[in-house]
Structures are given as structure tokens and as C-alpha cells.
Design a protein around this motif. Structure first.
Motif, PDB file in Angstrom:
ATOM      1  N   ALA A 125       0.861  -1.183   0.000  1.00  0.00           N
ATOM      2  CA  ALA A 125       0.000   0.000   0.000  1.00  0.00           C
ATOM      3  C   ALA A 125       0.893   1.228   0.000  1.00  0.00           C
ATOM      4  N   GLY A 126       0.598   2.144  -0.922  1.00  0.00           N
ATOM      5  CA  GLY A 126       1.385   3.371  -1.021  1.00  0.00           C
ATOM      6  C   GLY A 126       0.792   4.467  -0.165  1.00  0.00           C
ATOM      7  N   ILE A 127       1.627   5.040   0.685  1.00  0.00           N
ATOM      8  CA  ILE A 127       1.191   6.144   1.550  1.00  0.00           C
ATOM      9  C   ILE A 127       2.283   7.211   1.552  1.00  0.00           C
ATOM     10  N   SER A 128       2.016   8.340   2.179  1.00  0.00           N
ATOM     11  CA  SER A 128       3.078   9.330   2.391  1.00  0.00           C
ATOM     12  C   SER A 128       3.097   9.663   3.880  1.00  0.00           C
ATOM     13  N   GLY A 129       4.003  10.522   4.269  1.00  0.00           N
ATOM     14  CA  GLY A 129       4.087  10.941   5.663  1.00  0.00           C
ATOM     15  C   GLY A 129       2.824  11.635   6.140  1.00  0.00           C
ATOM     16  N   LYS A 130       1.983  12.076   5.169  1.00  0.00           N
ATOM     17  CA  LYS A 130       0.730  12.761   5.512  1.00  0.00           C
ATOM     18  C   LYS A 130      -0.334  11.804   6.027  1.00  0.00           C
ATOM     19  N   ASP A 131      -0.269  10.543   5.621  1.00  0.00           N
ATOM     20  CA  ASP A 131      -1.349   9.603   5.928  1.00  0.00           C
ATOM     21  C   ASP A 131      -1.355   9.182   7.389  1.00  0.00           C
ATOM     22  N   ALA A 132      -2.540   9.291   8.002  1.00  0.00           N
ATOM     23  CA  ALA A 132      -2.737   8.876   9.407  1.00  0.00           C
ATOM     24  C   ALA A 132      -1.696   9.495  10.334  1.00  0.00           C
ATOM     25  N   GLY A 133      -1.263  10.710   9.997  1.00  0.00           N
ATOM     26  CA  GLY A 133      -0.311  11.423  10.858  1.00  0.00           C
ATOM     27  C   GLY A 133       1.022  10.723  11.018  1.00  0.00           C
ATOM     28  N   LEU A 134       1.439   9.977   9.978  1.00  0.00           N
ATOM     29  CA  LEU A 134       2.669   9.187  10.074  1.00  0.00           C
ATOM     30  C   LEU A 134       3.881  10.038  10.443  1.00  0.00           C
ATOM     31  N   SER A 165       8.440  14.301  14.254  1.00  0.00           N
ATOM     32  CA  SER A 165       7.934  13.164  15.029  1.00  0.00           C
ATOM     33  C   SER A 165       7.352  12.130  14.075  1.00  0.00           C
ATOM     34  N   VAL A 166       7.306  10.888  14.534  1.00  0.00           N
ATOM     35  CA  VAL A 166       6.772   9.781  13.727  1.00  0.00           C
ATOM     36  C   VAL A 166       5.734   9.038  14.562  1.00  0.00           C
ATOM     37  N   ASP A 167       4.549   8.827  13.990  1.00  0.00           N
ATOM     38  CA  ASP A 167       3.506   8.021  14.627  1.00  0.00           C
ATOM     39  C   ASP A 167       3.400   6.725  13.811  1.00  0.00           C
ATOM     40  N   ARG A 168       3.827   5.633  14.392  1.00  0.00           N
ATOM     41  CA  ARG A 168       3.979   4.384  13.636  1.00  0.00           C
ATOM     42  C   ARG A 168       2.677   3.605  13.434  1.00  0.00           C
ATOM     43  N   THR A 169       1.554   4.123  13.929  1.00  0.00           N
ATOM     44  CA  THR A 169       0.291   3.356  13.905  1.00  0.00           C
ATOM     45  C   THR A 169      -0.044   2.763  12.542  1.00  0.00           C
ATOM     46  N   PRO A 185       8.277  10.412   0.711  1.00  0.00           N
ATOM     47  CA  PRO A 185       8.847  11.329   1.711  1.00  0.00           C
ATOM     48  C   PRO A 185       8.265  12.746   1.660  1.00  0.00           C
ATOM     49  N   VAL A 186       6.980  12.831   1.959  1.00  0.00           N
ATOM     50  CA  VAL A 186       6.256  14.100   1.990  1.00  0.00           C
ATOM     51  C   VAL A 186       5.503  14.125   3.314  1.00  0.00           C
ATOM     52  N   ALA A 187       5.462  15.273   3.993  1.00  0.00           N
ATOM     53  CA  ALA A 187       4.746  15.349   5.272  1.00  0.00           C
ATOM     54  C   ALA A 187       4.244  16.772   5.504  1.00  0.00           C
ATOM     55  N   VAL A 188       3.363  16.895   6.480  1.00  0.00           N
ATOM     56  CA  VAL A 188       2.788  18.200   6.823  1.00  0.00           C
ATOM     57  C   VAL A 188       3.464  18.739   8.073  1.00  0.00           C
ATOM     58  N   GLY A 189       3.692  20.054   8.094  1.00  0.00           N
ATOM     59  CA  GLY A 189       4.247  20.710   9.277  1.00  0.00           C
ATOM     60  C   GLY A 189       3.137  21.218  10.181  1.00  0.00           C
ATOM     61  N   ALA A 190       3.520  21.679  11.372  1.00  0.00           N
ATOM     62  CA  ALA A 190       2.544  22.242  12.316  1.00  0.00           C
ATOM     63  C   ALA A 190       1.846  23.456  11.706  1.00  0.00           C
ATOM     64  N   ASP A 191       2.530  24.097  10.725  1.00  0.00           N
ATOM     65  CA  ASP A 191       1.967  25.285  10.071  1.00  0.00           C
ATOM     66  C   ASP A 191       0.973  24.920   8.960  1.00  0.00           C
ATOM     67  N   GLY A 192       0.736  23.609   8.747  1.00  0.00           N
ATOM     68  CA  GLY A 192      -0.212  23.190   7.720  1.00  0.00           C
ATOM     69  C   GLY A 192       0.378  23.091   6.324  1.00  0.00           C
ATOM     70  N   HIS A 193       1.651  23.501   6.161  1.00  0.00           N
ATOM     71  CA  HIS A 193       2.293  23.417   4.844  1.00  0.00           C
ATOM     72  C   HIS A 193       2.801  22.003   4.583  1.00  0.00           C
ATOM     73  N   THR A 194       2.878  21.671   3.303  1.00  0.00           N
ATOM     74  CA  THR A 194       3.435  20.379   2.891  1.00  0.00           C
ATOM     75  C   THR A 194       4.940  20.542   2.684  1.00  0.00           C
ATOM     76  N   TYR A 195       5.713  19.609   3.255  1.00  0.00           N
ATOM     77  CA  TYR A 195       7.175  19.668   3.125  1.00  0.00           C
ATOM     78  C   TYR A 195       7.704  18.416   2.424  1.00  0.00           C
ATOM     79  N   ASN A 196       8.693  18.660   1.598  1.00  0.00           N
ATOM     80  CA  ASN A 196       9.409  17.618   0.890  1.00  0.00           C
ATOM     81  C   ASN A 196      10.575  17.212   1.817  1.00  0.00           C
ATOM     82  N   ILE A 197      10.756  15.922   2.083  1.00  0.00           N
ATOM     83  CA  ILE A 197      11.797  15.465   3.016  1.00  0.00           C
ATOM     84  C   ILE A 197      12.785  14.580   2.272  1.00  0.00           C
ATOM     85  N   ASN A 198      14.067  14.744   2.538  1.00  0.00           N
ATOM     86  CA  ASN A 198      15.073  13.871   1.943  1.00  0.00           C
ATOM     87  C   ASN A 198      14.738  12.415   2.314  1.00  0.00           C
TER      88      ASN A 198
END
Length: 298
Positions: A125-134, A165-169, A185-198
Motif C-alpha cells: 500500500a502506497g502512503i506518504s508521511g501525511k497519511d494517518a499522521g505518520l 515526530s513519527v507516529d507508527r500506527t 517522503p512528503v509530510a505536513v508541518g505544524a503550520d499546515g504546509h506540505t514539506y518535501n523530506i530527503n
């Protein structure tokens, strides 16, 4: 009348027997694999990689895949006529670039990799750091020194982040259901912006959060080389600090090894840099006595 056994079949059984202690050692363990570089653009290597992942899952190891996509992002930006600028190997990412990076990472690459694993007989299953607060991201800044004035300047890299932080659920949920997580490797910051991560950094943080037995970074070189171009197969964090200080380790290898060091210092048993250009390199590293890359452990 008895026939002599086929030497090729004997060699196969010997290979399995050689693998036995490793199979026993790693059953039930988690392996985090960063997939990127040349291996991504080559159908044969992608197929080999997918088979390796399916085999690991079949023998009771839990593989978690994190993938990059720098070259593919670069190619699409070029096609769209958007210039890229790099600081310390990190792409300076404005809003337009961030949107394209997410399209490429969470879209085409992620689903292609899922399809390869499914084709090899696995479930993914393909997900990103955005899914389920990963992954929760924070913005990265870099300081660079002006070569003429030696004044330090803070460089704003735009929407480039690192995991806070990482939530492994969601990983635990997928793994328990027999599904291999494939993470962009994409995730959301506390500011609501999407960030690209190495992708190396993302894989390292996820490995630490999972208490993984192994972190594998697939690259386009054989591993860490000495000044005499010999492969350095075993390194400790102290060795790495020395090799960076004396200039043996340079360029893009520095952040990769820093990721390895951070991972092993955060509880990952070992981190391995392996050559993704070799078919089934990961299996060679895991299940043979000689291994196939540079292993970092405390």
C-alpha cells in the motif's frame, strides 16, 4: 541405479543452508529500506527489488519501503521549464516545486513501486508521511558561509523539511495485515504546509521509530570506499567521524552516513549502504557471510 545429484541443485541447497542462521536471526524483525537512485529507473532492477521485498515478507521479516525520486522530480521540472537550485545537496523548494515534488513522489513513483511488489506476488500500500499522521515535519534551514566575506548566511530552502515526530500506527496496521507499506517522503508541518523530506532522512527516522533491526540505503555506488578505493565493509560512528575529518568521505555520502549514525544511535541495530545497481544486492547483504555493502553499527 542412483544418479549423481545435479551440481546446480546442490549449490542451491547449500545457499539455503548458508542462509539458515540469518533466516532464524531475522524472523519477526523489521527492515526499513530506502529505495532510490539508478535502481528506480531500471525495470530489471525494480523487479529484482520487488522480489526481494516479497521474499523478506514471506519468511517473516517485516519490510517497510521509503522511496526517493530526485531524478524524476528534476526531469518533470525541466519539462515544465522550472529551474532548480541546490544547497548542500538539498533542492531549494518553492510552492510550485513542492506541488510537483508531491505529485511525482506520492503519485507516479509510489504507485509504480506498489505495482512492482504486487506483480512479484506481494501486497503493498502506497502512503506518504501525511497519511494517518505518520510523520510531522518541521522546516529545514541551512547556514552557508560566503566564501569572500566568511559571513554566515541563513539560506531559506522553502518547503524542505525534516521529520519532527513519527507516529507508527499506520505502519503497524498495514504490516499486521500482511501489507508492505511503501512511503513517499512528503509530510505536513505544524503550520499546515506540505514539506518535501530527503528520503534517506525520512527512512532513518522511520527506522528509529520502529526500532528496526536494519536500515538499508540503496545507492548508486558499491558502499563507502577508502582512499585506495577499497570497500570499507564495517564502520562505527567513530570511524565515520575520522573518515569525514580526513576527507575520505565527501559530498553526498556524508549525509547518508550521518543518517546511518543517527539511526544506530537511536536504537536501530545496524544501517547498511548497499549498491542498488546490483540485482538482489539486499539479499546478498542479508543472507550471505560476505555481505555486499558498508555496515554501520555501534
Amino acid at each position: 541405479m542412483s544418479h549423481a545429484p545435479d551440481p546446480e541443485m546442490l549449490a542451491k541447497t547449500e545457499t539455503l543452508i548458508e542462509a539458515l542462521p540469518y533466516l532464524q536471526r531475522y524472523a519477526g524483525k523489521t527492515f526499513v529500506v530506502k529505495y532510490g537512485g539508478h535502481a528506480m529507473g531500471n525495470a530489471d532492477l525494480a523487479r529484482d527489488f520487488a522480489q526481494d521485498i516479497v521474499l523478506l515478507k514471506a519468511i517473516g521479516i517485516s519490510p517497510v519501503v521509503v522511496h526517493g525520486g530526485g531524478p524524476q522530480i528534476g526531469a518533470l521540472l525541466k519539462r515544465l521549464g522550472i529551474e532548480s537550485r541546490f544547497v548542500d545537496g538539498l533542492r531549494v523548494t518553492d510552492a510550485a516545486t513542492a506541488e510537483i515534488a508531491e505529485m511525482v513522489l506520492s503519485g507516479s513513483i509510489n504507485k509504480e513501486l506498489v505495482a512492482w511488489i504486487e506483480k512479484a506476488g506481494g501486497r503493498a500500500a502506497g502512503i506518504s508521511g501525511k497519511d494517518a499522521g505518520l510523520v510531522r515535519a518541521r522546516k529545514v534551514t541551512r547556514t552557508t558561509r560566503d566564501p569572500d566575506s566568511a559571513i554566515e548566511q541563513v539560506v531559506d530552502l522553502g518547503f524542505v523539511g525534516e521529520p519532527e515526530s513519527v507516529d507508527r500506527t499506520i505502519i503497524d496496521t498495514l504490516t499486521a495485515a500482511g501489507i508492505v507499506p511503501v512511503i513517499a517522503p512528503v509530510a505536513v508541518g505544524a503550520d499546515g504546509h506540505t514539506y518535501n523530506i530527503n528520503a534517506d532522512t525520512m527512512a532513518g527516522h522511520i527506522a528509529a521509530a520502529l526500532g528496526a533491526s536494519r536500515l538499508f540505503l540503496l545507492t548508486d555506488i558499491a558502499g563507502v570506499m577508502s582512499k585506495d578505493k577499497e570497500l570499507l565493509s564495517d564502520l562505527t560512528p567513530a570511524d565515520i567521524a575520522t573518515l569525514i575529518a580526513d576527507g575520505t568521505i565527501t559530498g553526498g555520502m556524508i549525509p547518508k552516513l550521518e543518517t546511518c549514525v543517527t539511526a544506530v544511535e537511536s536504537g536501530v541495530d545496524a544501517a547498511v549502504i548497499i549498491d542498488g545497481r546490483i540485482g538482489h544486492a539486499m539479499l546478498l547483504e542479508i543472507f550471505t557471510n560476505r555481505g555486499a555493502g558498508t555496515l554501520v553499527r555501534k
